[in-house]
Design a protein around this motif. Structure first.
Motif, mmCIF file in Angstrom:
data_model
loop_
_atom_site.group_PDB
_atom_site.id
_atom_site.type_symbol
_atom_site.label_atom_id
_atom_site.label_comp_id
_atom_site.label_asym_id
_atom_site.label_seq_id
_atom_site.Cartn_x
_atom_site.Cartn_y
_atom_site.Cartn_z
ATOM 1 N N ILE A 138 23.886 -45.434 -0.597
ATOM 2 C CA ILE A 138 24.146 -44.068 -0.147
ATOM 3 C C ILE A 138 23.232 -43.119 -0.915
ATOM 4 O O ILE A 138 23.109 -43.208 -2.139
ATOM 5 C CB ILE A 138 25.619 -43.675 -0.364
ATOM 6 N N ALA A 139 22.574 -42.222 -0.182
ATOM 7 C CA ALA A 139 21.670 -41.236 -0.779
ATOM 8 C C ALA A 139 22.364 -39.881 -0.836
ATOM 9 O O ALA A 139 22.987 -39.452 0.139
ATOM 10 C CB ALA A 139 20.383 -41.136 0.027
ATOM 11 N N LEU A 140 22.248 -39.224 -1.990
ATOM 12 C CA LEU A 140 22.852 -37.908 -2.201
ATOM 13 C C LEU A 140 21.777 -36.929 -2.656
ATOM 14 O O LEU A 140 20.720 -37.323 -3.137
ATOM 15 C CB LEU A 140 23.937 -37.982 -3.278
ATOM 16 N N GLY A 141 22.078 -35.639 -2.545
ATOM 17 C CA GLY A 141 21.173 -34.665 -3.138
ATOM 18 C C GLY A 141 20.881 -33.458 -2.284
ATOM 19 O O GLY A 141 21.645 -33.075 -1.392
ATOM 20 N N ASP A 142 19.731 -32.853 -2.576
ATOM 21 C CA ASP A 142 19.324 -31.604 -1.946
ATOM 22 C C ASP A 142 18.245 -31.858 -0.900
ATOM 23 O O ASP A 142 18.130 -32.969 -0.371
ATOM 24 C CB ASP A 142 18.870 -30.609 -3.021
ATOM 25 N N SER A 143 17.432 -30.849 -0.631
ATOM 26 C CA SER A 143 16.411 -30.957 0.413
ATOM 27 C C SER A 143 15.386 -32.051 0.134
ATOM 28 O O SER A 143 14.862 -32.672 1.072
ATOM 29 C CB SER A 143 15.691 -29.613 0.575
ATOM 30 N N TYR A 144 15.109 -32.305 -1.147
ATOM 31 C CA TYR A 144 14.121 -33.331 -1.488
ATOM 32 C C TYR A 144 14.664 -34.734 -1.241
ATOM 33 O O TYR A 144 13.892 -35.691 -1.169
ATOM 34 C CB TYR A 144 13.686 -33.177 -2.944
ATOM 35 N N ALA A 145 15.953 -34.884 -1.135
ATOM 36 C CA ALA A 145 16.550 -36.163 -0.750
ATOM 37 C C ALA A 145 16.785 -36.216 0.754
ATOM 38 O O ALA A 145 16.707 -37.282 1.370
ATOM 39 C CB ALA A 145 17.868 -36.379 -1.485
ATOM 40 N N ALA A 146 17.071 -35.059 1.344
ATOM 41 C CA ALA A 146 17.344 -35.010 2.783
ATOM 42 C C ALA A 146 16.111 -35.374 3.597
ATOM 43 O O ALA A 146 16.205 -36.022 4.641
ATOM 44 C CB ALA A 146 17.834 -33.615 3.168
ATOM 45 N N GLY A 147 14.942 -34.940 3.106
ATOM 46 C CA GLY A 147 13.709 -35.200 3.847
ATOM 47 C C GLY A 147 13.049 -33.938 4.361
ATOM 48 O O GLY A 147 12.137 -34.007 5.188
ATOM 49 N N GLN A 148 13.494 -32.779 3.880
ATOM 50 C CA GLN A 148 12.911 -31.519 4.322
ATOM 51 C C GLN A 148 11.429 -31.485 3.976
ATOM 52 O O GLN A 148 11.019 -31.860 2.890
ATOM 53 C CB GLN A 148 13.624 -30.343 3.660
ATOM 54 N N ARG A 207 34.469 -47.904 -3.775
ATOM 55 C CA ARG A 207 34.262 -49.054 -4.673
ATOM 56 C C ARG A 207 33.266 -50.067 -4.103
ATOM 57 O O ARG A 207 32.711 -50.888 -4.846
ATOM 58 C CB ARG A 207 35.595 -49.740 -4.970
ATOM 59 N N SER A 208 33.035 -50.035 -2.803
ATOM 60 C CA SER A 208 32.087 -50.980 -2.209
ATOM 61 C C SER A 208 30.643 -50.502 -2.287
ATOM 62 O O SER A 208 29.717 -51.265 -2.027
ATOM 63 C CB SER A 208 32.457 -51.248 -0.747
ATOM 64 N N THR A 209 30.445 -49.242 -2.656
ATOM 65 C CA THR A 209 29.088 -48.699 -2.777
ATOM 66 C C THR A 209 28.373 -49.384 -3.946
ATOM 67 O O THR A 209 28.888 -49.442 -5.058
ATOM 68 C CB THR A 209 29.119 -47.180 -3.024
ATOM 69 N N GLU A 210 27.178 -49.896 -3.686
ATOM 70 C CA GLU A 210 26.454 -50.658 -4.709
ATOM 71 C C GLU A 210 25.236 -49.929 -5.266
ATOM 72 O O GLU A 210 24.762 -50.244 -6.355
ATOM 73 C CB GLU A 210 26.016 -51.999 -4.119
ATOM 74 N N LEU A 211 24.714 -48.950 -4.522
ATOM 75 C CA LEU A 211 23.540 -48.204 -4.969
ATOM 76 C C LEU A 211 23.658 -46.752 -4.512
ATOM 77 O O LEU A 211 23.978 -46.485 -3.359
ATOM 78 C CB LEU A 211 22.256 -48.819 -4.400
ATOM 79 N N VAL A 212 23.413 -45.842 -5.443
ATOM 80 C CA VAL A 212 23.394 -44.405 -5.132
ATOM 81 C C VAL A 212 22.112 -43.820 -5.705
ATOM 82 O O VAL A 212 21.805 -44.025 -6.878
ATOM 83 C CB VAL A 212 24.598 -43.660 -5.745
ATOM 84 N N THR A 213 21.352 -43.118 -4.871
ATOM 85 C CA THR A 213 20.220 -42.351 -5.386
ATOM 86 C C THR A 213 20.556 -40.871 -5.254
ATOM 87 O O THR A 213 21.250 -40.460 -4.319
ATOM 88 C CB THR A 213 18.917 -42.646 -4.628
ATOM 89 N N ILE A 214 20.056 -40.084 -6.207
ATOM 90 C CA ILE A 214 20.339 -38.647 -6.210
ATOM 91 C C ILE A 214 19.074 -37.878 -6.585
ATOM 92 O O ILE A 214 18.425 -38.198 -7.578
ATOM 93 C CB ILE A 214 21.426 -38.268 -7.238
ATOM 94 N N THR A 215 18.764 -36.877 -5.788
ATOM 95 C CA THR A 215 17.752 -35.890 -6.170
ATOM 96 C C THR A 215 18.442 -34.534 -6.098
ATOM 97 O O THR A 215 18.747 -34.052 -5.003
ATOM 98 C CB THR A 215 16.534 -35.909 -5.233
ATOM 99 N N ALA A 216 18.720 -33.950 -7.242
ATOM 100 C CA ALA A 216 19.424 -32.662 -7.289
ATOM 101 C C ALA A 216 19.196 -32.010 -8.641
ATOM 102 O O ALA A 216 18.935 -32.692 -9.633
ATOM 103 C CB ALA A 216 20.921 -32.853 -7.034
ATOM 104 N N GLY A 217 19.312 -30.698 -8.654
ATOM 105 C CA GLY A 217 19.125 -29.937 -9.884
ATOM 106 C C GLY A 217 18.214 -28.742 -9.694
ATOM 107 O O GLY A 217 18.358 -27.718 -10.359
ATOM 108 N N GLY A 218 17.270 -28.856 -8.775
ATOM 109 C CA GLY A 218 16.342 -27.760 -8.537
ATOM 110 C C GLY A 218 17.032 -26.491 -8.064
ATOM 111 O O GLY A 218 16.668 -25.380 -8.477
ATOM 112 N N ASN A 219 18.051 -26.645 -7.228
ATOM 113 C CA ASN A 219 18.756 -25.469 -6.714
ATOM 114 C C ASN A 219 19.627 -24.804 -7.777
ATOM 115 O O ASN A 219 19.954 -23.627 -7.662
ATOM 116 C CB ASN A 219 19.593 -25.839 -5.488
ATOM 117 N N ASN A 220 20.007 -25.555 -8.798
ATOM 118 C CA ASN A 220 20.745 -24.948 -9.917
ATOM 119 C C ASN A 220 19.889 -23.892 -10.616
ATOM 120 O O ASN A 220 20.404 -22.930 -11.175
ATOM 121 C CB ASN A 220 21.156 -26.006 -10.931
ATOM 122 N N LEU A 221 18.576 -24.104 -10.570
ATOM 123 C CA LEU A 221 17.643 -23.165 -11.193
ATOM 124 C C LEU A 221 17.194 -22.068 -10.238
ATOM 125 O O LEU A 221 16.470 -21.156 -10.656
ATOM 126 C CB LEU A 221 16.404 -23.910 -11.705
ATOM 127 N N GLY A 222 17.588 -22.179 -8.969
ATOM 128 C CA GLY A 222 17.087 -21.231 -7.988
ATOM 129 C C GLY A 222 15.596 -21.417 -7.755
ATOM 130 O O GLY A 222 14.857 -20.440 -7.592
#
Length: 281
Positions: free
Chosen positions: A40-50, A102-117
């Motif tokens: 499962i992929a999580l995050g902001d626009s850089y993870a979404a594919g914008q 509990r069945s999720t085995e891999l998570v990627t996250i790209t987030a933090g840029g929006n916290n800085l505006g």
């Protein structure tokens, strides 16, 4: 009597062949039946594919993003790309973690840029190059972001997000990525307005990446279950002003500006793959 011995030999041979067939079958079946890693992929626009389009929804999710590229791997099953443009680390936790279990085995996250505006900084500071009326807004937004970096607030925000992901997916390997430099770094000492903008963007991106790396290391110093992947080397030589940019420059009336293009998301995927993100958890 001779026939009885022959029948016994044939029976023993048949039993031996059956046993061998079962042994071979048991050796082969697990490899054929191996389940794919649930990702499962999580995050902001850089993870979404914008930036890479075409878009599937208002979150600017694209089939060209790095998680979708990983889905082509026979060992990976992308359950969902839950990332959404504009999300902070807190919003990732509030809106995206429901996808985990509990069945999720891999998570990627790209987030933090929006916290800085970061988007506001790029917009105001980029416009200030041509219109000095935006200089004050640029300075204010940059100072606010810098304070969050220096105080450790951003690192704390990212660490809190990772801990929430761990709680929602306790069996998963977690990989947090950094962000590329928008522009290839330039030598110090230049005074023109464009160079000043590049210096500012580079400095903030460096602080952003350092904070994410610190957060990941604080959660898991051994890097066995939480990993940080720096993507800057993968993008080197392909900033906005390069001959072959993998990041879009300002695009009028388009959401694509200052986001990776399709080649950029291939670079993200390459960096993640090289770091072993998509290997067995």
């Amino acid at each position: 009597m001779g026939n009885l011995k022959l029948r016994r030999r044939r029976t023993a041979l048949a039993a031996g062949l059956a046993t061998l067939a079962m042994a071979v079958g048991l050796a082969v079946v697990p490899a054929q039946a191996a389940e794919k890693t649930k990702y499962i992929a999580l995050g902001d626009s850089y993870a979404a594919g914008q930036g890479a389009g075409p878009y599937l929804d208002s979150c600017y999710r694209s089939d060209n993003t790095y998680s979708e590229l990983a889905a082509d791997d026979k060992a990976i099953k992308l359950v969902t790309n839950a990332a959404c443009s504009g999300k902070t680390t807190q919003e990732v936790v509030a809106t995206q973690l429901r996808q985990l279990n509990r069945s999720t085995e891999l998570v990627t996250i790209t987030a933090g840029g929006n916290n800085l505006g970061f988007g506001e900084i790029v917009t105001n500071c980029g416009t200030a190059i041509f219109d000095s009326a935006f200089a004050a807004a640029c300075a204010d937004a940059s100072a606010t972001a810098k304070a969050k970096l220096l105080s450790g607030q951003l690192a704390g925000d990212v660490a809190s997000m990772i801990q929430s992901v761990q709680a929602a997916a306790p069996n998963a390997k977690i990989v947090v990525t950094g962000y590329p430099y928008l522009f290839d770094p330039i030598p110090a000492g230049r005074t023109d307005s464009m160079s000043q903008f590049i210096y500012r963007a580079t400095d903030l991106a460096r602080g952003l990446n350092d904070s994410i790396a610190v957060a990941a290391a604080a959660i898991d110093p051994t890097a066995l279950r939480v990993n940080y992947v720096d993507v800057r080397t993968a993008f080197a030589g392909h900033g906005i002003l390069s001959n072959d940019p993998w990041i879009n420059g300002a695009v009028p009336d388009s959401p694509d500006g200052f986001h990776p293009n399709a080649k950029g998301y291939v670079a993200y995927f390459t960096a993640l793959s090289s770091a072993g993100a998509y290997s067995a958890p």
